[in-house]
Design an enzyme around this catalytic site. Structure first.
Site, PDB file in Angstrom:
ATOM      1  CG  HIS A 138      -4.157  -1.493  12.330  1.00 11.35           C
ATOM      2  ND1 HIS A 138      -4.715  -0.494  12.202  1.00 11.35           N
ATOM      3  CD2 HIS A 138      -2.591  -1.250  11.773  1.00 11.35           C
ATOM      4  CE1 HIS A 138      -4.146   0.418  11.405  1.00 11.35           C
ATOM      5  NE2 HIS A 138      -2.919   0.194  11.267  1.00 11.35           N
ATOM      6  CD  GLN A 155       0.842  -1.407  10.139  1.00 16.06           C
ATOM      7  OE1 GLN A 155      -0.108  -1.541   9.565  1.00 16.06           O
ATOM      8  NE2 GLN A 155       1.356  -0.155  10.576  1.00 16.06           N
ATOM      9  CD  GLU A 184      -1.271  -3.455   4.624  1.00 14.75           C
ATOM     10  OE1 GLU A 184      -1.872  -2.560   4.481  1.00 14.75           O
ATOM     11  OE2 GLU A 184      -1.431  -3.951   5.478  1.00 14.75           O
ATOM     12  CG  HIS A 185       2.694  -1.562   5.818  1.00 11.11           C
ATOM     13  ND1 HIS A 185       1.666  -2.409   6.498  1.00 11.11           N
ATOM     14  CD2 HIS A 185       2.355  -0.605   5.156  1.00 11.11           C
ATOM     15  CE1 HIS A 185       0.640  -1.470   6.193  1.00 11.11           C
ATOM     16  NE2 HIS A 185       0.895  -0.366   5.552  1.00 11.11           N
ATOM     17  CG  ASP A 195       0.118   3.587   8.344  1.00 10.40           C
ATOM     18  OD1 ASP A 195      -0.076   3.223   7.288  1.00 10.40           O
ATOM     19  OD2 ASP A 195      -0.010   2.938   9.335  1.00 10.40           O
ATOM     20  CG  HIS A 206     -14.607 -10.258 -37.143  1.00  5.68           C
ATOM     21  ND1 HIS A 206     -15.636 -10.907 -36.569  1.00  5.68           N
ATOM     22  CD2 HIS A 206     -13.967  -9.639 -36.150  1.00  5.68           C
ATOM     23  CE1 HIS A 206     -16.019 -10.367 -35.241  1.00  5.68           C
ATOM     24  NE2 HIS A 206     -14.895  -9.799 -34.954  1.00  5.68           N
TER      25      HIS A 206
END
Length: 438
Positions: free
Chosen positions: A264, A261, A329-330, A363, A422
Site C-alpha cells: 500500500h 499490506q 487493523e488486520h 479486502d 427540573h
C-alpha cells in the site's frame, strides 16, 4: 531488503518492540493550513471555488460544475459494458457485501413496564451521506462497495459520491461499483474542495449529514476540520497486517500476505509472530525470493524495512498477547484450530481464521467490511457498518403511575444538582396526581 528480527526472549525486546509499534500521530501543519484554507474558500464561494480548485489540481478545463456530474444513466452504462469477468466479479462481491451487512441492521424495540410506562429505541437511517473515493494514483471500486453498500442497506436515501479524475477520465469499474452499491449522485471532484462541498453544500452539490471514505493527507485534514458540521467515519492511518502462524502454513503464503499490506505504501506495517524460529527464517527467505518479482517491490521493501518485523515468540498464546498490545487493523490467525485462540484476542479490526483465509479476500469480496480501525484504535472502535448510517432515538412514554413514582425520584436528584426547574417540572405532575387522589 532487510526486515528486523525480534525474539521475545531477548533482554532488549520490550524497547525494540515499543519502537516498532509506536504510532506517529503527528499532523503536517502546512498541509492542515492549506486544506483548511480551501475548505473555508469553498464555504464562502461555493461552486466557483470548487470549479477553480478542481481545474487546478486535476488538470481539468471545465467551464461549469455540471461537467463534473455523472448521471445514473452513465453509471448503469458503465456496469453494462464492463468486460464479463469484471462484471461477474464486481457483482458477486457486491452481493456478498450486501448480504453480510443486512445482518447488521438495528431493530427498533420497546418494553412496557407493569405500570404502563413504555421505553424503547427507534432506529432510523441518516438522510444523506457523502462518499469520498480516492482516484488520484489508482482506482478503488472495492472502496465504493465497502462504503456505499452498508449505507444503502441502512436505508440512506441520498448517497453522494465524489471521486477525483485527474485528466478528466473516470474509471469504469468505480462507476460500475457505484451503480451496484446504490449511489444516488456522483461528481468527478476530489481533494479538500470535495469534502468542503459535501459538508457545507453548494448550488450544485447537496450538503450531507456524514462523510465517509479514505483520502490523502489533504482529505484527512479537511475531514478533521468539518467534523461537527457533519459526521465522519474515521481518520485512517497506514494499513496494517499482523500474522500469527504456528509454522504449519506455507511460508510463501505468509510472505505474500505480508506483502499484501506492505504494498500500500512505505508507512504500512506488516508483522509476523511465530513460535517456530525455523519457520521465521523460512518466511524471511521467501520474502527475499519473491520480492524481486513484485511490481511494487520498492514500496514493499521500504515498508518492511521501515515498520516490518518477524517476531519469534515462546508460544502462540504469547503471540496473541503481543497482538492484543498492537491492536492491528488486520489479524491473520494462520494456525491449526484457530477458534482455540480467538477469545485470546480482544483488539483487532478484523480477524482472518485459518491458513486459507488470507486478508486479501476480506479486502474485496468475502463480505465483512474492509474499512477498519488503524493505529491501535481497534482498542475502542469497530469496522464500518450499517450502524454507522443509522441513528438511534430513545422513546419514552410514562404512565400516570410512572410519573408519580419517577417524579419523586427525579425531584430528589434534581435538587441535589441544584436544578430546581427540573424538580418543579417533575413535581407538578406528582402534585396534580396527589390532588386528584384526595
Amino acid at each position: 531488503m532487510t526486515i528486523r528480527f525480534l525474539n521475545t526472549k531477548d533482554k532488549d525486546f520490550q524497547k525494540n518492540f515499543s519502537a516498532l509499534v509506536a504510532v506517529d500521530s503527528s499532523v503536517d501543519p502546512e498541509i492542515t493550513k492549506r486544506a483548511e484554507a480551501i475548505v473555508e474558500d469553498v464555504h464562502k464561494r461555493g461552486d466557483e471555488a470548487v470549479l477553480e480548485y478542481t481545474n487546478r489540481f486535476d488538470r481539468m478545463n471545465a467551464k461549469c460544475m455540471e461537467e463534473f456530474r455523472i448521471t445514473q444513466e452513465q453509471l448503469k452504462n458503465a456496469l453494462e459494458t464492463l468486460p464479463e469477468d469484471q462484471k461477474h466479479a464486481l457483482t458477486v462481491a457486491a452481493e456478498r457485501i450486501r448480504s453480510f451487512h443486512e445482518h447488521e441492521l438495528g431493530q427498533s424495540w420497546s418494553i412496557t413496564e407493569k405500570d404502563g410506562t413504555k421505553l424503547g429505541i427507534r432506529y432510523t437511517a441518516l438522510d444523506s451521506v457523502g462518499l469520498y473515493v480516492p482516484g488520484g494514483k489508482a482506482a478503488y471500486p472495492s472502496s465504493v462497495l465497502m462504503n456505499a453498500m452498508p449505507a444503502h442497506v441502512a436505508g440512506v436515501k441520498n448517497i453522494v459520491m465524489v471521486v477525483p479524475t485527474p485528466g478528466g477520465t473516470p474509471n469504469q469499474l468505480v462507476l460500475a461499483a457505484a451503480c451496484l452499491a446504490g449511489v444516488s449522485t456522483c461528481f468527478t471532484i476530489g481533494g479538500a474542495q470535495a469534502v468542503a462541498a459535501l459538508a457545507y453544500g453548494t448550488k450544485t452539490i447537496p450538503a450531507v449529514d456524514k462523510i465517509v471514505g479514505p483520502g490523502n493527507a489533504y482529505v484527512a485534514a479537511a475531514k478533521r476540520y468539518v467534523f461537527g458540521t457533519v459526521g465522519i467515519d474515521m481518520i485512517a492511518g497506514p494499513s496494517e497486517i499482523l500474522v500469527i502462524c504456528d509454522g504449519k502454513t506455507n511460508p510463501d503464503w505468509i510472505a505474500m500476505d505480508l506483502f499484501s499490506q506492505a504494498e500500500h505504501d512505505e508507512l504500512a506495517q506488516a508483522i509476523l509472530l511465530t513460535p517456530d524460529a525455523e519457520f521465521a527464517e523460512a518466511v524471511k527467505t521467501s520474502i527475499e525470493k519473491q520480492l524481486p518479482d513484485m511490481p511494487r517491490k520498492d514500496i514493499i521493501a521500504a515498508s518492511l524495512k521501515n515498520r516490518g518485523a518477524i517476531i519469534v515468540t515462546e508460544s502462540v498464546e504469547e503471540a496473541c498477547r503481543i497482538a492484543d498490545k498492537i491492536a492491528p487493523e488486520h489479524l491473520e490467525l494462520s494456525v491449526e484450530d484457530p477458534e482455540k485462540y480467538v477469545d485470546l484476542i480482544h483488539h483487532a479490526g478484523a480477524m482472518f481464521l485459518g491458513a486459507y483465509t488470507c486478508e486479501a479476500l476480506g479486502d474485496y469480496c468475502a463480505g465483512p467490511n474492509h474499512v477498519l480501525p488503524t493505529s491501535r484504535t481497534a482498542r475502542y472502535s469497530s469496522p464500518l457498518g450499517v450502524w454507522d448510517f443509522q441513528k438511534r432515538t430513545s422513546i419514552l412514554k410514562v404512565s400516570k403511575q410512572g410519573a408519580y413514582e419517577l417524579g419523586k425520584i427525579a425531584d430528589v436528584l434534581a435538587r441535589g444538582e441544584f436544578l430546581y426547574a427540573h424538580s418543579g417540572s417533575a413535581m407538578y405532575r406528582v402534585k396534580d396526581l396527589d390532588s386528584k387522589d384526595k
